[in-house]
Enzyme design. Structure first.
Site, PDB file in Angstrom:
ATOM      1  N   HIS A 247     -27.282 -30.434  17.432  1.00 45.20           N
ATOM      2  CA  HIS A 247     -26.780 -29.568  16.441  1.00 45.20           C
ATOM      3  C   HIS A 247     -26.211 -28.268  17.006  1.00 45.20           C
ATOM      4  O   HIS A 247     -27.119 -27.645  17.579  1.00 45.20           O
ATOM      5  CB  HIS A 247     -27.619 -29.194  15.395  1.00 45.20           C
ATOM      6  CG  HIS A 247     -26.880 -28.794  14.029  1.00 45.20           C
ATOM      7  ND1 HIS A 247     -26.507 -27.386  13.839  1.00 45.20           N
ATOM      8  CD2 HIS A 247     -26.239 -29.262  12.873  1.00 45.20           C
ATOM      9  CE1 HIS A 247     -25.861 -27.279  12.776  1.00 45.20           C
ATOM     10  NE2 HIS A 247     -25.801 -28.565  12.135  1.00 45.20           N
TER      11      HIS A 247
ATOM     12  N   GLY B 186     -20.783 -24.108   7.506  1.00 42.78           N
ATOM     13  CA  GLY B 186     -21.196 -23.045   6.653  1.00 42.78           C
ATOM     14  C   GLY B 186     -20.547 -21.892   6.459  1.00 42.78           C
ATOM     15  O   GLY B 186     -20.721 -20.920   5.744  1.00 42.78           O
TER      16      GLY B 186
HETATM   17  C1  PEP Z   1     -24.136 -28.642   9.415  1.00 40.57           C
HETATM   18  O1  PEP Z   1     -24.848 -27.569   9.663  1.00 40.57           O
HETATM   19  O2  PEP Z   1     -24.351 -29.775   9.703  1.00 40.57           O
HETATM   20  C2  PEP Z   1     -23.012 -28.606   8.304  1.00 40.57           C
HETATM   21  C3  PEP Z   1     -22.174 -29.517   8.146  1.00 40.57           C
HETATM   22  O3  PEP Z   1     -23.133 -27.278   7.429  1.00 40.57           O
HETATM   23  P1  PEP Z   1     -22.151 -26.968   6.349  1.00 40.57           P
HETATM   24  O4  PEP Z   1     -22.038 -28.145   5.534  1.00 40.57           O
HETATM   25  O5  PEP Z   1     -22.894 -25.981   5.377  1.00 40.57           O
HETATM   26  O6  PEP Z   1     -20.905 -26.699   6.933  1.00 40.57           O
END
Ligand code: PEP
Length: 230
Positions: free
Chosen positions: A88, A163
């Site tokens: 990630h 995010g």
């Molecule tokens: C993530 O961190 O895997 C993600 C997709 O976050 P968000 O949906 O908040 O963009």
């Protein structure tokens, strides 16, 4: 379709229990072929019952040992956790996980037969350089990774969309997934980055999208179940 919820450093053990109770009430209406994953924080791991899999957001590549602050296979086995997120962007960025470390972790958990959701994604300055630069950056994140591993799911998550509330466009997702599919073959390929109830339909209808990895919009059971049942 695959719908995966990444809670990151949100929710407690208590609120995760309530969340799962709420989600379970909705999941009876989901398509039988759709698969749901939940990645709670490590303190909320448990062998919850329901039509979903619980995975771990991170673990150290060890069975057990002297790795202060980490958890290994022994701790995962206690709750029958068989799925892990690796690569990630938040771990690469904030925890300084290099491609070498990520690949080491991948090999270890592959050897221990965990299902792996492997995340790749480019920062904004690379996206702004154009598609060739994006693909070059993404392919470098397959270095040391066995993309033929049977229990592998890949998640394409542009860092600038995570995010931020700003998802990649249909065109950006579509061209990137098409190019990635040529490399990864028939492995499931998720999109992640500000997926939410308002845009889920258009995202999952894109050719080459096999599901979504969801952060913010997964924190509320109503919002996540709305996405699953969309
Ligand atoms: C993530 O961190 O895997 C993600 C997709 O976050 P968000 O949906 O908040 O963009």
């Amino acid at each position: 379709m695959i719908f995966a919820a990444n809670f990151k450093t949100n929710h407690t053990r208590k609120s995760t229990e309530l969340y799962i109770k709420e989600l379970n009430e909705k999941l009876g209406a989901k398509k039988p072929e759709d698969k749901v994953y939940i990645f709670p924080p490590a303190t909320a791991l448990d062998a919850y019952e329901g039509d979903f899999k619980i995975g771990v957001q991170n673990a150290y590549p060890t069975i057990n040992g002297a790795y202060t602050g980490e958890i290994g296979v022994e701790q995962l086995d206690e709750f029958d956790i068989k799925t892990i997120l690796i690569g990630h962007s938040e771990r690469r960025e904030h925890m300084g996980e290099s491609q070498e470390k990520v690949a080491e972790k991948f090999s270890f958990f592959q050897e221990h037969d965990l299902e792996i959701i492997y995340c790749i994604g480019e920062p904004l300055y690379i996206r702004e350089k154009g598609f060739e630069a994006v693909m070059q950056y993404l392919l470098a994140q397959f270095e040391g990774i066995d993309i033929n591993y049977a229990s592998l799911i890949i998640a394409y998550e542009p860092i600038w969309a995570i995010g931020t509330g700003r998802s990649a466009t249909v065109e950006e997702i579509s061209t990137t997934h098409r190019a990635l599919k040529k490399v990864i073959g028939n492995k499931p390929l998720l999109y992640g980055g500000s997926a939410k109830p308002a845009n889920i339909k258009e995202i999952i209808n894109i050719a080459g999208v096999d599901g979504v990895l969801v952060g913010s919009a997964s924190l509320d059971a109503d919002s996540f179940s709305e996405m699953i049942l969309s």
